[in-house]
Design an enzyme around this catalytic site. Structure first.
Site, mmCIF file in Angstrom:
data_model
loop_
_atom_site.group_PDB
_atom_site.id
_atom_site.type_symbol
_atom_site.label_atom_id
_atom_site.label_comp_id
_atom_site.label_asym_id
_atom_site.label_seq_id
_atom_site.Cartn_x
_atom_site.Cartn_y
_atom_site.Cartn_z
ATOM 1 N N HIS A 1 34.649 2.274 10.641
ATOM 2 C CA HIS A 1 34.274 3.691 10.527
ATOM 3 C C HIS A 1 34.268 4.434 11.852
ATOM 4 C CE1 HIS A 1 32.786 3.587 6.302
ATOM 5 N NE2 HIS A 1 32.568 2.316 6.590
ATOM 6 N N LYS B 1 32.526 18.046 1.319
ATOM 7 C CA LYS B 1 31.433 18.652 0.552
ATOM 8 C C LYS B 1 31.491 20.173 0.670
ATOM 9 C CE LYS B 1 28.879 14.534 1.667
ATOM 10 N NZ LYS B 1 28.131 13.870 2.749
ATOM 11 N N LYS C 1 26.000 18.308 10.960
ATOM 12 C CA LYS C 1 26.431 16.913 11.136
ATOM 13 C C LYS C 1 25.599 16.334 12.264
ATOM 14 C CE LYS C 1 30.631 18.608 11.823
ATOM 15 N NZ LYS C 1 31.569 17.834 11.066
ATOM 16 N N ARG C 2 25.685 15.037 12.509
ATOM 17 C CA ARG C 2 24.998 14.465 13.669
ATOM 18 C C ARG C 2 25.439 15.179 14.940
ATOM 19 N NH1 ARG C 2 21.103 10.134 13.140
ATOM 20 N NH2 ARG C 2 21.556 9.657 15.305
ATOM 21 N N THR D 1 32.959 13.634 6.053
ATOM 22 C CA THR D 1 32.786 13.797 4.606
ATOM 23 C C THR D 1 32.096 15.135 4.328
ATOM 24 O OG1 THR D 1 30.816 12.418 4.839
ATOM 25 C CG2 THR D 1 32.766 11.378 3.912
ATOM 26 N N LYS E 1 31.979 15.643 18.426
ATOM 27 C CA LYS E 1 32.039 16.595 17.302
ATOM 28 C C LYS E 1 32.080 18.038 17.802
ATOM 29 C CE LYS E 1 29.495 13.443 14.212
ATOM 30 N NZ LYS E 1 30.323 13.169 13.038
HETATM 31 C C1 26V Z 1 27.113 2.860 14.723
HETATM 32 C C2 26V Z 1 26.101 2.322 15.448
HETATM 33 C C3 26V Z 1 26.420 1.815 16.755
HETATM 34 C C4 26V Z 1 25.337 1.019 17.370
HETATM 35 C C5 26V Z 1 23.970 1.450 17.075
HETATM 36 C C6 26V Z 1 23.698 1.687 15.642
HETATM 37 C C7 26V Z 1 24.826 2.298 14.916
HETATM 38 C C8 26V Z 1 24.603 2.826 13.672
HETATM 39 C C9 26V Z 1 25.611 3.385 12.962
HETATM 40 C C10 26V Z 1 26.874 3.401 13.496
HETATM 41 C C11 26V Z 1 27.918 3.971 12.659
HETATM 42 C C12 26V Z 1 28.845 4.823 13.368
HETATM 43 C C13 26V Z 1 30.000 5.004 12.524
HETATM 44 C C14 26V Z 1 29.920 6.171 11.585
HETATM 45 O O1 26V Z 1 28.909 6.634 11.127
HETATM 46 N N1 26V Z 1 31.076 6.621 11.279
HETATM 47 C C15 26V Z 1 31.277 7.739 10.415
HETATM 48 O O2 26V Z 1 31.637 7.213 9.154
HETATM 49 C C16 26V Z 1 31.891 8.226 8.206
HETATM 50 C C17 26V Z 1 32.171 7.527 6.900
HETATM 51 O O3 26V Z 1 33.329 6.791 6.981
HETATM 52 C C18 26V Z 1 33.061 9.077 8.657
HETATM 53 O O4 26V Z 1 33.256 10.104 7.728
HETATM 54 C C19 26V Z 1 32.794 9.668 10.027
HETATM 55 O O5 26V Z 1 33.933 10.337 10.500
HETATM 56 C C20 26V Z 1 32.415 8.566 10.989
HETATM 57 O O6 26V Z 1 32.005 9.109 12.235
#
Ligand code: 26V
Length: 805
Positions: A356, A656, A544-545, A652, A550
């Protein structure tokens, strides 16, 4: 199963008298709310039982979706909608003097996730159930979900989110199905009956207790479930005795609380992997307990593990549950006496993995020493996987050590979780066409070259019944009247709306609905921020975050530019605009918090300046979460999707907003590329460098100062930020944009895209003046959004990855 109102009333009444010992007519609002949840849960359990019996007798293949995050939001309305019982209960509650919409307000969001990845997991559960796929989600029952955000003097403050106090109505513990998970200790081998036996000594056991949340599908017989593990210390005699007998009573107690800390709180970061021990413990708790339960129910049913890949698909949602690879090997080898080769084949055939993010700082790697100390047996297995892989890679790539190191799960003193998944999983996918291409050509290129057949794409999707039908009921009603109800089961039917492109009365209805939704959001804004906004202004939304990639900052620079234009020319003819932001920053992400401070600062300046505030307003809504998104999205007209190309894996929120009729201002990044394919140039405001241009510019030496020297306006904006025009100096931000320390300034190329972004925003103002034309663009966006349903995405997973019939 169909229910008559009398029967529903009786179940509700029973729930009330059993729980509160009172009659419904004497119950408080909270008691009625809780009784209603109990009633829905009861109906779901009965349905679940029937579905469970059916899939057991058919011996259907099961999908297990492993994710550290499920950003569920609220459940009551969604459950009633999917069961198609909302109207019944609305009527029953009306009879009791309650409005069901008020009851919905009581429910806290289950915020068990950070952002896109967690919300996607929740949308996918909904679609699995709606498509009748026997699916189970596995995650952690965090006592505290994503923090509550408050803004104090422009600064983000974080407060604990005690969601379980009211949110646990949906969870049922199954204490009897708990599993032990072992941490620490050391491992020895012995021979028994001619076989090697692994003995794990002196470990600290933690009990993983499952809690079930039932997930109904829309108009479907299926009720799937989400299993959330809670960490408990095993019975005092099991854990503490060895300390007690040594007189170390406090230490014994400490062990107890240490165990329970594991499921206390969701990690509130999604940007920076930080190698924290507790997070590794959370990951192993999730993986070990889930795999133990999957394997044990498979054995119970089939009495063999060789059929595991035929009957079970286990999906790894990003690298967070990558420990599935060595843990499944451990269970097969140590607990079921399987040989390495057979265990490896089964593991490979059972596991699949979605990536992701391409952001290298978010790719998880664990210090080898920490890993070895906490998970000694799992570490041995990772080492063996690595050893065998090196053997293969050495023969393939001879002495290309750099390449081999890059591909190894274990190298440079770290365990690399993405490489573990790449080494083992039968299928690897990205989440949009562009993202998958980048995986293949860049970060996972070596693995792609080795085994191209394992790589595939599944573009993300959204649970549009929540994001359109439930959160925008008026639009949903209009659509039903125009094209029938079929779109609620098959989102592609939205395309039928195209026939009304030239229908003035439909255009007018769409405008009326958007306006009403904007009035509703305006009221929310007045209540939350004490600011009145004009519902006839353009509602321009970036939600968004908060992340530098972004580029909320690019939006801010453009707003400052607009502000300056109005100041210089107060009679400028542009349609009024309300810029709406909502975003949480990771608690340790300094620059993200500075950007929030800046948004709040410009909003204070602009909203209080009588010369400009009738033309533009800037609103920062605090505590962005699923239920707030449900209020903002139906009212949005412009959807800001302005990440630097190549960095947003999919997005996403873009989908929406699109399905609710917002028109995208965006770069060709993530799923924006596919939105563009659907609607074309005429129905989207595209701007900015393409992913390959960003790459090329970066490699040829990107210099932000060039853009400032070329564009005096940008230079002025930088000066304003430095010189406290917005109440304080934002030098950290200007430095991040301009100071070319280590060649890393403006890594997200805000300045390179500024001019073209301003052009696109001017275009928005121009087009909006012809309101009917703008609404037609909006109509096309709604009509062409069907492909972004998570039903379509889940069908692709089921067909191409999980091989479910
Ligand atoms: C990464 C990490 C890194 C270390 C610390 C904890 C932590 C927690 C969550 C994440 C996830 C990062 C990846 C993420 O959220 N990606 C998003 O995924 C969405 C669904 O596929 C996508 O639409 C977004 O573009 C993407 O940024």
């Amino acid at each position: 199963m169909t229910y008559k109102n009398e029967e529903l009333y009786r179940i509700l009444e029973d729930a009330c008298s059993n729980n509160f010992g009172c009659d419904l007519k004497d119950a408080s609002r909270l008691q009625v709310y809780k009784s209603l949840c109990q009633t829905v849960r009861y109906i779901l359990s009965k349905k679940r039982k029937l579905f469970h019996d059916e899939i057991n007798s058919n011996k259907s293949k099961q999908v297990y979706y492993m994710s550290m995050e499920f950003l569920i939001g609220k459940s009551l309305r969604n459950n009633l909608f999917n069961l198609r019982l909302e109207d019944n209960f609305r009527e029953i509650l009306n009879g009791l003097g309650f409005n069901i919409d008020d009851l919905y307000e009581i429910e806290p969001d289950a915020g068990l996730g950070n952002g896109g990845l967690g919300r996607l997991a929740a949308c996918y559960m909904d679609s699995m159930a709606s498509l009748g796929i026997p699916g189970t989600g596995f995650s952690i029952r965090y006592e505290f979900g994503i923090f509550k955000q408050k803004i104090v003097d422009g600064w983000q403050m974080e407060f604990p989110d005690d969601w379980l106090s009211l949110g646990d109505v949906w969870l049922r513990p199954r204490t009897e199905d708990s599993y032990e998970v072992k941490f620490g200790g050391y491992v020895t081998e012995s021979y028994e009956d001619g076989q090697i036996k692994i003995n794990h000594h002196d470990y600290s056991p933690v009990l993983a207790v499952p809690y079930d949340m039932l997930i109904p599908g829309y108009n479907s017989d299926a009720v799937d479930k989400l299993v959330l593990w809670s960490a408990k210390s095993p019975s005092p005699s099991a854990i503490n005795l060895s300390f007690f007998v040594r007189g170390e009573h406090l230490k014994a107690l400490e062990q107890n609380t240490m165990a329970e800390v594991i499921s206390k709180v969701l990690y509130p970061a999604d940007d920076n992997w930080d190698g924290k021990r507790l997070r590794l413990k959370q990951q192993y708790l999730l993986v070990s307990a889930s795999l133990q339960s999957i394997v044990s129910s498979h054995i119970k049913k089939y009495n063999t593990l060789s059929s595991l890949p035929d009957k079970v698909a286990i999906h790894i949602n990003d690298t967070h549950p990558a420990l599935c690879v060595p843990e499944l090997m451990r269970i097969l080898i140590d607990e079921h006496n399987m040989g390495w080769d057979e265990a490896w084949e089964i593991t490979q055939k059972t596991l699949s993995y979605t990536n992701h993010t391409v952001m290298s700082e978010a790719l998880e790697r664990w210090p080898e020493n920490l890993f070895k100390e906490l998970l000694p047996r799992v570490y041995q297995i990772v080492s063996e996987i690595n050893r065998r892989l090196l053997y293969r890679l050495n023969s393939e790539y001879h002495n290309d050590m750099a390449k081999i190191e890059y591909m190894s799960p274990l190298s440079g003193g770290e365990v690399k979780m993405a490489n573990l998944c790449l080494a083992a999983c039968h299928t690897i996918n990205g989440v949009s066409k562009l993202h998958t291409d980048i995986l293949k050509s860049s970060i996972f290129k070596n693995y792609y070259d080795l085994t191209p057949e394992r790589f595939t794409n599944v573009t993300n999707g959204i649970a549009y019944r929540r994001w359109l039908c439930q959160s925008n009921p008026k639009l949903c009603e209009l659509l039903s009247n125009l094209i029938g109800e079929g779109f609620k089961k098959d989102c592609m039917e939205l395309e039928k709306l195209m026939q009304f492109y030239d229908d003035a009365s439909v255009i007018e209805s769409l405008q009326k609905i958007k306006y009403d939704n904007k009035v509703k959001l305006s009221k929310y804004i007045t209540d939350a921020n004490g600011i009145n906004v004009d519902p006839s202004s353009i509602f321009d939304v970036q939600i968004k975050r908060l992340h530098e990639y972004k580029r909320q900052l690019l939006n801010v620079l453009q707003i400052i530019h607009m502000y300056r234009e109005i100041k210089f020319n107060p009679n400028i003819d542009i349609p009024p605009r309300t810029f709406i932001f909502a975003a949480k920053a990771s608690s340790g992400y300094f620059m993200a918090k500075q950007i929030i401070r800046l948004i709040v600062a410009i909003s204070n300046t602009i909203n209080s300046d009588p010369m400009v505030r009738d033309k533009i307003k800037v609103i920062f809504l605090e505590d962005y979460k699923v239920s707030l998104a449900e209020i903002i999205i139906p009212s949005a007209e412009i959807s800001e999707q302005i990440s630097v190309a190549g960095k947003e894996a999919s997005g996403t929120g873009n989908m929406k907003l699109m399905i609710n009729g917002a028109v995208t201002v965006g770069t060709l990044d993530g799923a924006n590329v596919e939105i563009h394919e659907q609607v074309g140039n005429e129905n989207m405001f595209l701007f900015g460098l393409k992913a390959n241009e960003v790459e090329a510019l970066w490699h040829s030496g990107y210099n932000p100062l060039y853009y400032v020297s070329k564009n005096p306006e940008l230079n002025e904006i930088m000066q304003m930020l430095r010189l406290s025009v917005f109440g304080a100096s934002f030098e950290d931000i200007t430095n991040s944009l301009l100071t070319n320390k280590f060649g890393a300034a403006d890594a997200y190329m805000n300045l390179a895209d500024f001019d073209d972004y301003v052009r696109a925003q001017n275009e928005v103002s121009k087009v909006y003046k012809d309101k009917d034309h703008f609404t037609k663009m909006s109509l096309v966006n709604i009509a062409k959004s069907g492909i972004f349903s998570s039903d379509r995405a889940i069908k692709e997973y089921a067909d191409n990855i999980w091989h479910i019939k």
